[in-house]
Design a protein around this motif. Structure first.
Motif, short mmCIF file in Angstrom:
data_model
loop_
_atom_site.label_atom_id
_atom_site.label_comp_id
_atom_site.label_asym_id
_atom_site.label_seq_id
_atom_site.Cartn_x
_atom_site.Cartn_y
_atom_site.Cartn_z
N ASN A 176 -4.10 -8.37 11.69
CA ASN A 176 -2.82 -8.79 10.75
C ASN A 176 -1.56 -8.36 11.54
O ASN A 176 -1.43 -6.83 11.78
CB ASN A 176 -3.11 -8.21 9.49
N PRO A 177 -0.98 -9.02 12.05
CA PRO A 177 0.26 -8.47 12.84
C PRO A 177 1.51 -8.04 11.88
O PRO A 177 1.95 -6.91 12.14
CB PRO A 177 1.04 -9.86 13.26
N LEU A 178 1.24 -8.50 10.63
CA LEU A 178 2.31 -7.69 9.91
C LEU A 178 1.86 -6.27 9.51
O LEU A 178 2.54 -5.19 9.25
CB LEU A 178 2.30 -8.35 8.11
N TYR A 200 2.84 -4.33 12.36
CA TYR A 200 4.13 -3.91 12.24
C TYR A 200 4.80 -3.10 11.33
O TYR A 200 5.48 -2.07 11.73
CB TYR A 200 4.57 -5.56 12.20
N ALA A 203 -0.19 -8.92 1.54
CA ALA A 203 0.07 -9.79 2.70
C ALA A 203 0.08 -8.88 3.89
O ALA A 203 -0.20 -9.41 5.19
CB ALA A 203 1.58 -10.24 2.76
N SER A 204 -0.11 -7.61 3.86
CA SER A 204 -0.26 -6.58 5.24
C SER A 204 -1.65 -6.08 5.17
O SER A 204 -1.67 -4.89 5.63
CB SER A 204 0.93 -5.66 4.94
N SER A 205 -2.56 -6.38 4.30
CA SER A 205 -3.74 -5.96 4.27
C SER A 205 -4.40 -6.39 5.70
O SER A 205 -4.40 -7.25 6.22
CB SER A 205 -4.63 -6.35 3.18
#
Lengths: 406, 573
Positions: free
Chosen positions: B88-90, B93, B108-110
């Motif tokens: 997960n790039p998020l 990041y 969304a950042s799991s």
């Protein structure tokens, strides 16, 4: 436990009649309050003061590294009327647990915000300015809130530090609350991240004059008259990284009119990563709340189960007398009707607690224990984290936080 | 020259290589996208060794080697790595950003961790490499330039072209860094482990102690090893330096030697098991001589009795050795005086004062001033030296360098005379024989200071004892050379010696007698020995003349008494 500045900020929200529950970001607020509480790490001392309803200061000192600390200032043009002395502040407002969602209200009229000053009509805009400086690392945090309209809130957050890439980050958020649905737009200077969040509440529409809050008995337990079903989604995209994220969620929570045990069920899904998370939180008694959460990844089959509980300890000096009170006198008087606004953060139902114990345990072997309470006139928070599966270090982190405010 | 690659041992020991490579890869902080440790799954060096072309050989010996090669590798080696990455790039990041200004997405950042396996194959290397091999220090391999030409990266994400290219780019860059910086260290450690079992044992001790071990001190690099010839004996009793090339004592002596040559110090350390160039000429003559006499003249050229630095430990040890061996001392034991318990030492048990460069008066007055007893002369000599020693005690810093004081030890005196004395004109010995009185008179005072009373000249070999001895013969020989000596210019600057006595020569002449007198050694070759010593001393003096020139001048500053009218001309220095 909320830090003093967060407490003042939530008081600002309440004083400005902003519904913090009505956002996709707080879809799983009850679960995160019970399961994702923060345990202190190291020793920390907080000294805070609400010098005037408009101005608050706070200083912290910790032992991370050799010594680290921070000082912060907050200014608001809306006078914050909240008990701030650490001996008098209501512990239930500081320690977040199971949340009863507050009732939906249609956005206020713009006329409600007009006042007449010196014969001129002036629109009152509540604003809050907050800055925090971390001393050893010279990092600066800044926050600017402004209620630009009765249904909109603009918040600008910035972090500035030498060690950060590009020297810092700026995040701007615009929240739009229409009662039945809310939308949020945000953008961040860090890799130009753009985001959108939306939440839609089924059932009662506060904007509709005709539909009244039905107070008849619910036909079945899933009747949304005593419960609220909400669905939301969020999406992020970064043009620079050419990457993004997406998630969606569903929540059903019981409203205060619900006669049974209040509970909240949530389900969140990340379709890109295949993450599935479902939780169930219940307020088992006036002093006890329980919550479980199950995470699962459909691609990698990684799963985890977390269980948490929260136990309040109340003063028992006058409990016997309260039991004798009649039902009409049992709860503190509250304004009723749609016009009245009671923030869910500042519900004072019972006498104050002297302490609260929180615990959580996960199938991966991580456990945490936290006790927060009032000692003399200080607010003390003691916590520890454990790692059962680790053979070398079973005790992860231990911490103590002492807070004094005036 | 050809290189024969035995490629198999390296392949056989892949377990350790893998462990070291894993450690090297996980040492530096990993980017947040890599969630787990990087493990080396498989390492196969392939059947073909790299091609080496010799460009330059810097150093070549039986146990060490250094050279610059041009290396090219087109073999079948491959390396497989295994790790877990965050998909997960998020997540990656946001995990590195401060949480205050992060949007804090709900889900969304799991994260999603994916196991990843990377295989590096078709490695093509070409570059210049410096290879240094030494039996004690192992192998060191350093790349002059970036050797990687191309390599093929295949992974579990090959189906996704974007990820494949990203991986190829990132891993190529990381490998370049690895080759230039980490690989030499790995190879060095591996070679040490293989070639030096002591190093292996020590390493285990080190790892157990879990302490940072001080780096081994290799005092002299390869270049200086050549100058020392074969002096690589392990230090006596120093087991800690398991692969030290030099003995500590030898090192110290060498340092003293170089210092003495630089600073005109009179002290020259005695270095055992050495071969001096000056011996070459004298070697012809001294075949049959006893050990201690043969090397003496040679040593004399290089060594100085006066020690100016504290090498007491080594020197005294050598002294003890030399004194212990008595007449079989194979090297001039300059230090031996200090601790020599032999009867040769007359009243000399105490430490010698040193820094007596100025004190040494090596000119022996060969003119006969008085005929005296050998013993008395000896005594006087010794006493004179004692006086001088005591006088100069205050000046000396080194006790053990009493070696330089030959007086206290007669037998060693000769050696020391050779060793410590500045070059003397050999002719003085010559003159000694004819003019015994002069010689005696001149040599009577061993004093190095003007204060010391002028004692009787050292008794010429002739004494009352009519027994035929070499000493009787020696003067005769010296007589021959005496005329030559007379022509030597007179050195006015002779300090402390009224007649420019060449005590040393006298003493050395006497030494065989004395040694015979005190020793029950064979008298067979005494004559030859004496003659040999004489010749050797001549050579020694000639060679050392230049060096001690300065000393003479310094001696004059001591307010040296005039050498007396009768003193034979001191050697021209």
């Amino acid at each position: 436990m909320l830090e003093f500045m967060d407490y003042v900020q939530s008081a600002f929200y309440a004083g400005s009649r902003w519904n913090t529950d009505n956002s996709y970001a707080s879809l799983t607020a009850a679960t995160t309050n019970l399961l994702d509480f923060r345990t202190p790490n190291g020793v920390r001392l907080h000294v805070s003061s609400l010098s005037s309803p408009n101005f608050a200061t706070s200083y912290t000192l910790g032992n991370k590294g050799v010594v680290d600390g921070s000082f912060s200032f907050l200014f608001s043009n809306l006078g914050v009327k909240v008990a701030s002395r650490s001996s008098a502040v209501y512990l239930g407002h500081l320690v977040r647990g199971y949340r009863h969602l507050q009732a939906l209200r249609k956005p206020e009229d713009a006329s409600a915000w007009e006042t007449v000053v010196d014969g001129k009509v002036v629109q009152m805009r509540d604003a809050l300015l907050y800055g925090r400086m971390y001393l050893p690392g010279s990092t600066l945090e800044a926050l600017y809130l402004r209620r630009i309209s009765p249904s909109r809130l603009l918040s600008i957050r910035a972090v500035s530090g030498a060690q950060l890439p590009h020297g810092g980050t700026l995040l701007a958020q615009l929240q739009n609350d229409q009662g039945k649905y809310t939308t949020e737009y945000l953008c961040s200077t860090d890799s130009a991240l753009l985001g959108f969040r939306g939440l839609y509440n089924f059932g009662y529409d506060p904007r509709d004059q005709n539909s009244q809050l039905d107070s008849s008995a619910p036909a079945h337990p899933w009747d949304h008259k005593s419960g609220r079903l909400s669905v939301g989604a969020e999406a992020y995209f970064s043009p620079m990284n050419k990457s993004g994220g997406l998630s969606t969620g569903l929540r059903f929570t019981t409203l205060p009119v619900h006669t049974g045990i209040p509970y909240t069920m949530t389900l969140t899904l990340n379709p890109l990563m295949g993450n599935l998370s479902s939780s169930y939180a219940v307020k088992a008694g006036s002093d006890l709340s329980l919550c479980t959460r199950f995470d699962f990844n459909v691609y990698s089959y990684e799963s985890d189960v977390t269980i948490g509980l929260e136990l309040w300890r109340r003063e028992s000096s006058t409990a016997w007398a309260r039991k004798m009170l009649g039902s009409a006198w049992r709860t503190a008087p509250r304004p009723t009707g749609e016009g009245a606004f009671v923030s869910s953060d500042f519900v004072t139902k019972q006498e104050d607690a002297t302490g609260v114990v929180k615990a959580r345990m996960s199938a991966a072997g991580k456990a945490s224990l936290l006790w927060e309470g009032r000692v003399k006139e200080l607010l003390v928070s003691v916590g520890a984290g454990f790692n059962m599966k680790s053979t070398t270090r079973a005790l992860g982190s231990v911490g103590l936080e002492v807070s004094y405010s005036s | 020259m050809a290189f024969n690659f035995n490629w198999s041992p390296l392949i056989a020991d892949t377990e350790r290589v893998r462990a070291m490579l894993t450690t090297a890869l996980n040492k530096s902080p990993k980017p947040p996208i890599i969630v787990d440790d990087i493990l080396v799954n498989e390492l196969n060096l392939g059947p073909t060794p790299p091609d080496l072309e010799i460009l330059e050989i810097g150093d070549l010996a039986e146990d060490r080697f250094r050279g610059i090669f041009k290396m090219s590798y087109t073999g079948d080696a491959y390396l497989t790595l295994k790790t877990r990455v965050q998909a997960n790039p998020l997540n990656t990041y946001l995990s590195t950003k401060p949480s205050f200004a992060s949007p804090q997405p709900l889900a969304a950042s799991s994260g999603l961790t994916i196991p990843l396996q990377i295989t590096l194959s078709d490695i093509r290397l070409s570059g210049f490499v410096i290879l240094v091999f030494s039996k004690q220090k192992g192998v060191t391999l350093v790349f002059r330039n970036d050797p990687i030409e191309s390599l093929k990266v295949s992974s579990t994400f090959d189906a996704i072209p974007f990820v494949r290219e990203y991986l190829q780019r990132t891993i190529e860059n990381q490998l370049r860094v690895l080759f230039m910086e980490d690989l030499p260290a790995i190879i060095h450690k591996l070679s040490l482990r293989m070639f030096n079992p002591e190093y292996q044992a020590l390493e285990e001790i080190r790892s157990q102690a879990a302490e940072a071990v001080q780096p081994r001190i290799d005092p002299f690099a390869d270049s200086s090893a050549e100058t020392m010839g074969g002096e690589r004996t392990p230090a006596d009793g120093e087991a800690t330096e398991t692969y030290a090339s030099f003995s500590q004592k030898n090192l110290l002596r060498l340092a003293a030697l170089s210092e003495s040559q630089r600073t005109l110090s009179l002290f020259t350390p005695a270095i055992r098991d050495t071969v001096y160039r000056a011996w070459a000429t004298a070697a012809d003559r001294g075949q049959g001589m006893s050990g201690y006499s043969t090397p003496n003249p040679r040593i004399a050229t290089l060594s100085r009795l006066n020690s100016s630095f504290d090498r007491s430990a080594t020197l005294s040890s050598t002294a003890s050795i030399t004194s212990g061996t008595g007449s079989h001392i194979t090297r001039p034991s300059l230090v031996s005086n200090a601790s020599a318990p032999t009867t040769y030492t007359l009243g000399s048990g105490r430490p010698r004062p040193h820094a007596q460069r100025k004190r040494k008066h090596r000119v022996v007055n060969l003119r006969k001033t008085a005929v005296e007893n050998d013993a008395s002369d000896v005594v006087s000599q010794s006493s004179g030296y004692d006086d001088s020693i005591s006088a100069s005690e205050s000046r000396s810093k080194e006790e053990s360098s009493s070696v330089t004081n030959p007086s206290n030890q007669i037998p060693s005196v000769l050696r020391e005379g050779e060793v410590s004395t500045p070059p003397r004109s050999p002719k003085k010995i010559v003159g000694f024989t004819t003019d015994k009185a002069d010689g005696v008179a001149s040599s009577s005072t061993p004093s190095r200071r003007p204060i010391t009373p002028l004692h009787k000249v050292i008794q010429p070999p002739d004494d009352d004892d009519p027994t035929p001895r070499a000493s009787m013969v020696l003067p005769a020989k010296e007589n021959e050379k005496r005329p030559q000596r007379q022509h030597l210019p007179r050195m006015q600057t002779l300090p402390s010696r009224p007649k420019g006595e060449l005590y040393r020569s006298h003493s050395e002449v006497k030494l065989p007698d004395l040694s015979n007198a005190f020793n029950e050694g064979s008298t067979g070759g005494i004559l030859e020995q004496a003659w040999m010593m004489k010749m050797a001393s001549e050579i020694a003096r000639r060679v050392a003349e230049e060096k001690s020139g300065g000393e003479r001048w310094r001696r004059t500053s001591d307010g040296g008494t005039s050498t007396g009218g009768d003193a034979p001309p001191a050697y021209a220095s």
